[in-house]
Design a protein around this motif. Structure first.
Motif, PDB file in Angstrom:
ATOM      1  N   ILE A   1       0.774  -1.125  -0.023  1.00  0.00           N
ATOM      2  CA  ILE A   1      -0.114  -0.018  -0.138  1.00  0.00           C
ATOM      3  C   ILE A   1       0.648   1.433   0.031  1.00  0.00           C
ATOM      4  O   ILE A   1       0.580   2.196  -0.623  1.00  0.00           O
ATOM      5  CB  ILE A   1      -0.951  -0.048   1.424  1.00  0.00           C
TER       6      ILE A   1
ATOM      7  N   LEU B   1      -5.638   1.562   4.568  1.00  0.00           N
ATOM      8  CA  LEU B   1      -5.674   2.245   3.221  1.00  0.00           C
ATOM      9  C   LEU B   1      -5.079   3.645   3.089  1.00  0.00           C
ATOM     10  O   LEU B   1      -5.387   4.576   4.442  1.00  0.00           O
ATOM     11  CB  LEU B   1      -6.973   2.123   2.385  1.00  0.00           C
TER      12      LEU B   1
ATOM     13  N   CYS C   1      -6.370   1.251  -4.621  1.00  0.00           N
ATOM     14  CA  CYS C   1      -7.561   0.257  -4.646  1.00  0.00           C
ATOM     15  C   CYS C   1      -6.905  -0.972  -4.103  1.00  0.00           C
ATOM     16  O   CYS C   1      -5.989  -1.355  -4.618  1.00  0.00           O
ATOM     17  CB  CYS C   1      -8.099   0.411  -5.923  1.00  0.00           C
ATOM     18  N   LEU C   2      -7.510  -1.415  -3.194  1.00  0.00           N
ATOM     19  CA  LEU C   2      -7.233  -2.973  -2.624  1.00  0.00           C
ATOM     20  C   LEU C   2      -8.220  -3.893  -3.572  1.00  0.00           C
ATOM     21  O   LEU C   2      -9.334  -3.711  -3.488  1.00  0.00           O
ATOM     22  CB  LEU C   2      -7.556  -3.223  -1.342  1.00  0.00           C
TER      23      LEU C   2
ATOM     24  N   ALA D   1      -8.993   3.572   7.229  1.00  0.00           N
ATOM     25  CA  ALA D   1      -8.464   4.878   6.444  1.00  0.00           C
ATOM     26  C   ALA D   1      -9.148   5.949   7.092  1.00  0.00           C
ATOM     27  O   ALA D   1     -10.175   6.018   7.465  1.00  0.00           O
ATOM     28  CB  ALA D   1      -8.891   4.800   4.894  1.00  0.00           C
TER      29      ALA D   1
ATOM     30  N   ILE E   1     -10.130   6.069  -2.356  1.00  0.00           N
ATOM     31  CA  ILE E   1      -9.723   4.770  -1.844  1.00  0.00           C
ATOM     32  C   ILE E   1     -10.869   3.771  -2.201  1.00  0.00           C
ATOM     33  O   ILE E   1     -11.821   4.141  -2.297  1.00  0.00           O
ATOM     34  CB  ILE E   1      -9.365   4.769  -0.310  1.00  0.00           C
TER      35      ILE E   1
END
Length: 477
Positions: free
Chosen positions: A86, A111, A116-117, A156, A162
């Motif tokens: 990240i 995040l 973007c995960l 976050a 995000i």
């Protein structure tokens, strides 16, 4: 960014409707609704809200988690690999952190902006059952009260752009031996430690105005973390993933602007396992999601008691559409942590059906919370069966009249609702000094109703083509 800067940016962005939309609020305050009035509201307001809700777009850069040392064997601790991936994505200016097929064990994931995960098919992120993996404590909100506590599993704070996307699974590994016993009561297999003392202490601190920096819990305490919590974030997307077995609330955006939750599947039957709880957020879209939960499927919130009034941030401009609800306490619920108020909620084209779903459409409030709840619109709602009532608006929830703050519900509109089985069609209970006002039902058909509706302290009811067990009704008894 600090809170003052965040709110100033929110106002300048055009998405902070509470800070700049008093004309919009006034436009929805209709004293004597008609079919034409209601249609105008949907046609005029919903497109304006949707025009402001724009999912973030990310640069075409991918960072494979395994390049940062992660092993998808379900045993290797990948917490540091997530952190490094990240961080690298963020430093590069953004992109996607790719979680490939496999099972990746981790602690808290934080995040950062422009990240973007993304979970590939057959990918599972499995969260550790060790509470130490969610330390150090972070600034969070627990049942409507700010504090320093265990980190949510995916967190976050004051970030922009995000996302969590993909077809994979987020597995919280909560069960009757991990996290859920902290609730106490039936979930606890023994008389072990639970949240009761800490919960009372937190609420007492909030009522006394203790600064958040001194409301420190975490290690040695038993307030369960949420699963996903973006806090004071802007431009948030959660899409496609499956979420299982959370400690408590699943998706919990707080004080966020421009939030999209789309195509998410939630199956989690633990205590307080709400599906999606936007709290004090502005411009939120929840669409095409599936909820099978241990508590409310969707719950709109804005803070509890003194802490909600301190922040004074309603939840507003929310669109829910195309969702399916199975088990839960309520399908679409407003409250009970609602002291900051809620306004401009639009719900359409949803189906709710389970003998283990207590209420379809629900409001929970009382004289400890207070809060103004207004302009709540529902249409094209299909209800197979619920255990209690199809529509519940209850000022007697928990503390009831034991407080000095007046709960307000006004302009609650339901059109084209069909239900097949319930104990009650309606359970609507205001206070004598605070009646529920301006309830409008049109083209609603409640079938298979076992008992007469409960209606107390309601003013300004409009019924148009409303049937209960096939009989046309022109008043609520």
């Amino acid at each position: 960014m600090n809170r003052r800067l965040f709110l100033r940016n929110l106002a300048a962005s055009g998405v902070g409707a509470y800070l700049g939309s008093r004309a919009f609020v006034r436009a929805l305050e209709v004293a004597d609704l008609s079919r034409v009035d209601v249609e105008k509201v949907w046609v005029r307001e919903v497109p304006q809200i949707l025009a402001r809700i724009k999912p973030p777009v990310f640069p075409d850069r991918d960072f494979d988690l395994t390049r940062f040392g992660a092993v998808g064997d379900g045993r290797t601790d990948c917490t540091e690999s997530f952190r490094r991936a990240i961080a690298a994505c963020h430093r590069a200016g953004g992109g996607r952190v790719i979680v490939p097929a496999g099972t990746f064990l981790t602690g808290a994931i934080h995040l950062r902006s422009n990240v973007c995960l993304h979970l590939m098919p057959e990918a599972t992120i499995r969260f550790s059952q060790d509470p130490q993996k969610y330390l150090p404590v972070v600034f969070t909100r627990w049942e409507g009260v700010e504090l320093m506590n265990y980190s949510p599993f995916i967190y976050a704070f004051e970030q922009e752009n995000i996302a969590i996307t993909g077809e994979g699974t987020l597995d919280g590994q909560s069960d009757e031996e991990h996290w859920w016993p902290w609730k106490g009561g039936a979930r606890a297999k023994s008389e072990g430690p639970n949240q009761i003392k800490d919960r009372n202490a937190l609420f007492e601190m909030a009522e006394r105005g203790v600064p958040v920096s001194r409301r420190v819990f975490g290690a040695g305490h038993y307030l369960r973390p949420q699963f996903i919590q973006p806090y004071r974030c802007k431009n948030v997307l959660i899409e496609g993933v499956t979420i299982r077995n959370s400690p408590m609330w699943e998706i919990h955006p707080v004080l966020c602007a421009n939030v999209t939750v789309r195509g998410v599947k939630i199956i989690s039957h633990g205590p307080n396992n709400d599906g999606c709880d936007p709290e004090s957020c502005t411009d939120v879209l929840i669409e095409n999601c599936f909820f099978d939960t241990g508590d409310d499927c969707i719950a709109i919130k804005s803070g509890r008691n003194a802490d909600g009034r301190r922040l004074k941030m309603p939840c507003q401009n929310i669109i829910i559409r195309g969702c399916r609800m199975k088990d839960g306490h309520g399908g679409v619920t407003v409250g009970s942590e609602i002291s900051g108020g809620v306004r401009n909620l639009f719900v359409e084209d949803c189906r709710l059906d389970s003998p283990n779903l207590d209420h379809a459409l629900r409001v929970k409030n009382n004289a400890m919370r207070g809060g103004v709840l207004e302009n709540l619109y529902f249409r094209n709602i299909e209800v197979g069966q619920v255990a209690h009532a199809v529509i519940t608006i209850d000022f007697n929830y928990e503390e009831g009249e034991k407080g000095n703050f007046t709960p307000v519900v006004r302009n609650y509109v339901v059109q084209n609702l069909r239900s097949g089985r319930s104990q009650y069609a309606l359970d609507i209970q205001g206070f004598r000094n605070a009646p529920i006002r301006d309830l409008y039902l049109e083209d609603c058909d409640f079938a298979g109703v076992a008992k007469p509706s409960i209606v107390k302290n309601v003013e300004g009811v409009t019924l148009r083509n409303v049937r209960i067990n096939g009989r046309l009704v022109d008043r609520l008894a």
